[in-house]
Design an enzyme around this catalytic site. Structure first.
Site, short mmCIF file in Angstrom:
data_model
loop_
_atom_site.label_atom_id
_atom_site.label_comp_id
_atom_site.label_asym_id
_atom_site.label_seq_id
_atom_site.Cartn_x
_atom_site.Cartn_y
_atom_site.Cartn_z
N ASP A 164 -5.08 -25.49 60.92
CA ASP A 164 -6.35 -25.46 61.06
C ASP A 164 -6.87 -26.37 60.26
O ASP A 164 -8.16 -27.16 60.70
CB ASP A 164 -7.25 -24.30 60.98
N ASP A 187 -0.06 -21.51 58.43
CA ASP A 187 -1.10 -21.75 57.24
C ASP A 187 -1.78 -20.40 57.38
O ASP A 187 -1.58 -19.47 58.25
CB ASP A 187 -2.18 -22.92 57.63
N LEU A 188 -2.31 -20.19 56.12
CA LEU A 188 -2.97 -18.91 55.87
C LEU A 188 -4.56 -19.21 56.23
O LEU A 188 -4.87 -18.70 57.43
CB LEU A 188 -3.09 -18.48 54.41
N ASP A 189 -5.46 -19.72 55.21
CA ASP A 189 -6.84 -19.68 55.56
C ASP A 189 -7.33 -20.20 56.88
O ASP A 189 -6.76 -21.53 56.90
CB ASP A 189 -7.55 -20.11 54.27
N THR A 211 0.73 -22.94 52.58
CA THR A 211 -0.48 -22.86 52.24
C THR A 211 -0.94 -23.77 51.30
O THR A 211 -0.11 -24.23 50.53
CB THR A 211 -1.18 -21.27 51.77
N LYS A 226 2.52 -30.09 53.20
CA LYS A 226 3.68 -28.98 53.99
C LYS A 226 4.66 -29.40 54.69
O LYS A 226 5.73 -28.77 54.93
CB LYS A 226 2.39 -28.17 54.60
#
Length: 265
Positions: free
Chosen positions: A214, A9-11, A43, A191
């Site tokens: 997260d 994941d990114l953020d 993401t 995802k």
């Protein structure tokens, strides 16, 4: 087991709280990729927004976006396309929401809103992709990739979730990417589901993948791979939902990079 791929994941995961990739993380990813390990990104962001992060990492890789509604290869060619039915999208936009709830729509090339939201600009200050102000009652097309609803009162979002699910559960999938951000995609989209489709082209099994996330929108991805790592800063609801998954350092401590450096380097 020798893992063949990483998906992150990114953020809140690969990116720090300033929504940046640290130089240390960039360096570790570059070394791991040179060893032949695939590195994928998944993401909730729109593909036009997330692509600049992929470029920062200098990755020739698959980019899964909008929580699995889209996937593009390194040439920016579309691999997956899952839209919400146009009639369902129109019906959702016709619903009456509390004034505190900020409604966002992703379409193929656009991010649409009816009112400003300064908080959102923090996520996109390096990207040229930004929302357009429109009237949801007069869109040229109601073909939508996803919706997301933002509110400082999570209880109000829970009511939105319940109402949408009561009316459209046969057509959409809902999840929280953050406690204050509710996401709505087409039924079956996540995802994890997108990753499963992508792995077929690489001849890699899900057991040969490690994943990092997260948010609750990472649940399917983290629970379907060989090793799902939960960030130390993760949503407490995600930690409770995955009690057997290891919890690693936070995104501000380069948790992803430190873990894969120890595992692969």
């Amino acid at each position: 087991m020798r893992y063949k791929a990483i998906i992150s994941d990114l953020d809140g995961t690969l990116l720090n709280s300033n929504h940046r990739v640290s130089e240390y993380t960039k360096s570790v990813i570059e070394k791991v990729v040179k060893k032949g390990i695939k590195f994928f990104i998944a993401t909730g962001r729109h593909h036009k927004d997330a692509s600049h992060i992929k470029e920062q990492l200098n990755l020739d890789t698959v980019l899964i976006t909008s929580n699995g509604s889209r996937a593009h290869n390194f040439k920016n060619e579309k691999l997956l396309c899952h839209n919400i039915d146009s009639e369902i999208s129109k019906s959702i936009l016709e619903m009456k929401f509390d004034d505190d709830i900020h409604v966002n729509v992703y379409q193929e090339d656009h991010w649409l809103v009816e009112k400003e939201n300064e908080w959102l600009s923090n996520f996109n200050d390096e990207s040229s992709f930004m929302y357009k102000m429109v009237d949801f009652n007069n869109l040229d097309s109601y073909e939508c990739i996803k919706f997301f609803f933002i509110c400082n009162d999570g209880n109000k979002l829970k009511l939105v979730k319940e109402e949408i699910e009561s009316k459209f559960s046969d057509y959409v999938h809902t999840t929280f990417s953050l406690p204050l951000c509710l996401e709505v995609m087409a039924k079956g989209v996540s995802k994890g589901a997108a990753l499963e489709e992508i792995l077929k082209d690489y001849g890699i099994s899900s057991n040969e993948v490690i994943a990092f996330g997260d948010g609750f929108n990472d649940l399917e991805m983290l629970s379907s791979v060989g090793k799902g790592l939960v960030m130390g800063n993760a949503d407490e609801n995600l930690k409770k939902a995955l009690p057997d998954n290891d919890i690693i350092n936070t995104n501000n401590e380069d948790g992803v990079a430190k873990y894969i450096e120890e595992l692969f380097l």
